[in-house]
Design an enzyme around this catalytic site. Structure first.
Site, short mmCIF file in Angstrom:
data_model
loop_
_atom_site.label_atom_id
_atom_site.label_comp_id
_atom_site.label_asym_id
_atom_site.label_seq_id
_atom_site.Cartn_x
_atom_site.Cartn_y
_atom_site.Cartn_z
CB SER A 73 2.94 10.50 7.60
OG SER A 73 2.61 11.18 6.38
CG LEU A 130 1.56 10.45 -10.63
CD1 LEU A 130 1.97 11.91 -10.45
CD2 LEU A 130 1.94 9.98 -12.04
CB SER A 132 2.17 8.24 -3.22
OG SER A 132 0.96 7.62 -2.83
CG ASP A 177 3.40 0.68 -9.39
OD1 ASP A 177 3.42 0.71 -10.63
OD2 ASP A 177 2.36 0.70 -8.71
CE1 TYR A 227 -5.35 -4.45 -13.44
CE2 TYR A 227 -5.93 -6.21 -11.93
CZ TYR A 227 -4.97 -5.49 -12.61
OH TYR A 227 -3.64 -5.81 -12.47
P1 ADP Z 1 -0.89 5.70 -5.33
O1 ADP Z 1 0.18 4.70 -5.14
O2 ADP Z 1 -1.48 5.66 -6.71
O3 ADP Z 1 -0.48 7.10 -4.96
P2 ADP Z 1 -2.15 4.09 -3.36
O4 ADP Z 1 -3.54 4.04 -2.82
O5 ADP Z 1 -1.59 2.87 -3.97
O6 ADP Z 1 -2.09 5.32 -4.37
O7 ADP Z 1 -1.16 4.50 -2.21
C1 ADP Z 1 -1.41 5.64 -1.42
C2 ADP Z 1 -1.07 5.32 0.02
O8 ADP Z 1 0.36 5.32 0.22
C3 ADP Z 1 -1.59 6.36 0.98
O9 ADP Z 1 -2.94 6.15 1.30
C4 ADP Z 1 -0.68 6.12 2.16
O10 ADP Z 1 -1.09 4.97 2.84
C5 ADP Z 1 0.66 5.83 1.51
N1 ADP Z 1 1.42 7.09 1.39
C6 ADP Z 1 1.71 7.77 0.27
N2 ADP Z 1 2.40 8.91 0.53
C7 ADP Z 1 2.56 8.93 1.88
C8 ADP Z 1 3.17 9.84 2.78
N3 ADP Z 1 3.77 10.97 2.36
N4 ADP Z 1 3.12 9.56 4.10
C9 ADP Z 1 2.54 8.42 4.53
N5 ADP Z 1 1.94 7.53 3.74
C10 ADP Z 1 1.95 7.77 2.42
MG MG Z 2 -0.08 2.56 -5.33
#
Ligand code: ADP
Ligand code: MG
Length: 394
Positions: A73, A130, A132, A177, A227
């Site tokens: 990552s 958002l 991720s 999502d 929730y």
């Molecule tokens: P959200 O989906 O709201 O951004 P979440 O807690 O559901 O928050 O997901 C975030 C998790 O997704 C991070 O902690 C990581 O595990 C993974 N993640 C997101 N972006 C990356 C990235 N660029 N590289 C590796 N893992 C990622």
């Molecule tokens: Mg999430």
């Protein structure tokens, strides 16, 4: 493909080359998403209306001759490696569990994968709401689909991502999502029926507006217990209303007429929760109609009504969200503004005339800072394409 994505793909390719000393064979991506309407309707088997946004996680990959997977990552600056035949969650590199889960679920579903080196390069803010996580899941799934010549239907791929998150990572989320990240389309919103998974891409004319996400910087502390409480109240409301709507399985099945005729049989808290969900579903349906005729002003009014109902009836707002939405609505050129996601903090989403976006950020930032002592972060987005494969080289 737009220049921005070409540049991002080029950077991701270079990062892959640096880490793995070879160029990638495929570069794919999955976008983040924001919900424009449909607050707490998903688990009531109702309707939601998210858009995929132009912030995405890139995934570059190259096949290996063995059965090892190595994932780097860029954002975490770390590597996580494992063998395909023994995929367990990584307690040290927890970030890798989303990708691990996707790979495990693809194998469990019978798709044949081999070893690969994978690089993740994300521009979706992590943990801001958002999604991720869905962006990572869809980026990885698209990458592997292309690397190993698989044919996986769009909906199927979204379900793989959800399953990975639910069963492997252990987070109980709905399908919205992954669905938005996979099926979004530039200049469109995704109308989704959370019960049947039927969906419609509804035109969202973006020439003159932007979707501005504002992070309150307030982390959602209460969200889990509150929730679950709300979920329980919705179930109780359905039970109480069943004698008057026999076929009802979820609040989705109660019509506004049935609700109004019988509202007094519900205790106050249940009545408020049910009223919110029933009319929020109506708003999403109405929004679809308005978007079909290009009425963004009317759409913005529905966003405002959605927020007010989430605050007054569903009671999931907080001081920070109110400060941000209040400030946003005072800026000229704002069509609508509401909390994004489940509430209790996180982000707001506003529909803002393109020419007013800078002014919006200046004014909202100043007012929010004055009220809370905190500087917000803004993400200026447009309705973008869902997960895609950008480059394939042998
Ligand atoms: P959200 O989906 O709201 O951004 P979440 O807690 O559901 O928050 O997901 C975030 C998790 O997704 C991070 O902690 C990581 O595990 C993974 N993640 C997101 N972006 C990356 C990235 N660029 N590289 C590796 N893992 C990622
Ligand atoms: Mg999430």
């Amino acid at each position: 493909m737009d220049d921005r994505l070409i540049t991002r793909a080029r950077n991701t390719r270079a990062r892959f080359q640096q880490v793995f000393s070879n160029p990638p064979q495929v570069v794919a991506y999955g976008p983040g998403r924001v919900d424009l309407l449909g607050s707490h309707t998903d688990y009531n088997e109702g309707f939601v209306l998210p858009v995929a946004i132009d912030l995405e996680v890139m995934a570059a990959g190259r096949k290996r001759k063995d059965r090892r997977i190595r994932i780097w990552s860029h954002n975490f600056g770390k590597l996580s490696a494992f063998i395909l035949d023994n995929i367990e969650s990584d307690t040290k590199a927890k970030w890798s569990n989303y990708a691990r889960g996707v790979i495990k679920c693809m194998l469990d579903a019978g798709y044949e994968l081999g070893g690969a080196d994978v690089l993740l390069d994300g521009a979706v803010p992590i943990g801001s709401g958002l999604s991720s996580s869905a962006a990572v899941e869809m980026a990885v799934a698209m990458l592997l689909q292309s690397l190993f010549d698989l044919e996986i239907a769009d909906t199927e791929l979204a379900l793989v991502g959800q399953k990975a998150e639910n069963q492997f990572v252990g987070i109980n989320t709905g399908i919205m999502d992954q669905f938005a990240s996979r099926l979004g389309k530039s200049g469109h919103a995704v109308f989704l029926d959370c019960r049947s998974l039927e969906f419609e891409l509804v035109p969202m004319p973006m020439e003159h507006v932007r979707i501005v996400v504002a992070d309150t910087m307030k982390r959602r502390g209460l969200v889990d217990s509150e929730y679950n409480l709300r979920r329980g109240q919705c179930e109780q409301a359905v039970e109480a209303l069943k004698p008057y709507a026999r076929e009802a399985r979820a609040l989705r099945d109660i019509t506004p007429e049935q609700f109004e005729e019988n509202r007094n049989i519900l205790p106050k808290a249940l009545r408020k929760r049910a009223e919110h969900v029933i009319y929020e579903n109506e708003r999403v349906l109405k929004a679809r109609e308005l978007l079909r005729i290009g009425d963004l002003d009317g759409f913005g009014n529905l966003m405002n009504a959605s927020h007010d109902s989430s605050r007054d009836l569903y009671e999931v707002s907080c001081i920070e969200l109110e400060a941000m939405v209040g400030a946003a609505r005072r800026v000229p050129g704002v069509l609508g503004s509401r909390m994004a996601g489940a509430g209790f903090g996180g982000c707001t989403v506003s529909l803002v005339e393109k020419d007013m976006v800078e002014e919006f950020q200046r004014l909202v930032s100043a007012e929010y800072y004055e009220k809370t002592g905190v500087k917000p972060i803004f993400y200026v987005c447009t309705a973008a394409d869902g997960a895609s494969v950008l480059e394939v080289r042998s």
